[in-house]
Scaffold this active site. Structure first.
Site, short mmCIF file in Angstrom:
data_model
loop_
_atom_site.label_atom_id
_atom_site.label_comp_id
_atom_site.label_asym_id
_atom_site.label_seq_id
_atom_site.Cartn_x
_atom_site.Cartn_y
_atom_site.Cartn_z
N CYS A 80 0.84 -1.20 0.00
CA CYS A 80 0.00 0.00 0.00
C CYS A 80 0.88 1.25 0.00
O CYS A 80 1.81 1.36 0.81
CB CYS A 80 -0.91 -0.01 1.23
N CYS A 129 -7.33 -0.97 1.32
CA CYS A 129 -6.31 -1.47 2.25
C CYS A 129 -6.97 -1.62 3.61
O CYS A 129 -7.57 -0.66 4.11
CB CYS A 129 -5.14 -0.50 2.32
N CYS A 132 -5.22 0.99 6.41
CA CYS A 132 -5.39 2.45 6.42
C CYS A 132 -6.65 2.92 5.68
O CYS A 132 -6.94 4.10 5.68
CB CYS A 132 -4.16 3.15 5.85
N CYS A 152 -8.34 -5.13 -9.77
CA CYS A 152 -7.91 -4.09 -10.71
C CYS A 152 -7.53 -2.86 -9.90
O CYS A 152 -8.39 -2.20 -9.33
CB CYS A 152 -9.07 -3.80 -11.68
#
Length: 163
Positions: A80, A129, A132, A152
């Site tokens: 991330c 994510c 976060c 995607c």
């Protein structure tokens, strides 16, 4: 004197209002308290820069075929861009032809959360994510075996760590 609104003006006004509401959509975020990494809006803007902020925090989309990660074929891990949580392994990356980096499975299921996204007059599954709450992209059911999934992702939502 009575003013009349013609049909074309009325339809245009309704269309503009609906379009405006679509673009005002806030990202599919759960309550911020559910994420381990939390920053103020000003901190995210400073940390991420304009394009990453737009994608990760406002659920924006980068232009297709613009990410250098499309051509990233080395072994490694995609993490991330907001908090460095491991998201995808290069072993699950595939060429989807869509213009965005695509994977058939996360590195760990618990690292990628999903929520229903009803923006832009569509019903999709948004990928976030789990650490976060960053918007990564969307998940579709048209990927390769063994999962049949296509995660995607916006390339700016990811950073690549070579093995």
């Amino acid at each position: 004197m009575e003013k009349r609104i013609d049909r074309r003006t009325a339809i245009g006004a309704v269309g503009a209002a609906v379009a405006g509401l679509t673009f005002l959509r806030m990202p599919g975020r759960s309550d911020a308290a559910t994420f381990k990494v939390v920053h103020s809006d000003a901190e995210w803007k400073r940390m991420l820069g304009p394009q990453r902020y737009y994608v990760l925090r406002q659920a924006g989309t980068e232009r297709p075929f613009t990410s250098p990660l499309l051509k990233e074929h080395r072994k490694g891990l995609f993490v991330c861009a907001g908090c460095s949580q491991p998201l995808f392994s290069s072993a699950t990356k595939f060429e989807s032809g869509t213009g965005w980096p695509s994977f058939w499975a996360p590195a760990a299921e618990e690292n990628v959360a999903t929520e229903t996204d009803t923006s832009h007059f569509m019903r999709r599954t948004e990928a976030l994510c789990s650490k976060c709450g960053a918007h990564l992209g969307h998940v579709f059911n048209d990927g390769p075996k063994p999962t049949g999934k296509r995660y995607c992702n916006n390339g700016v939502a990811l950073k690549f760590i070579p093995a």
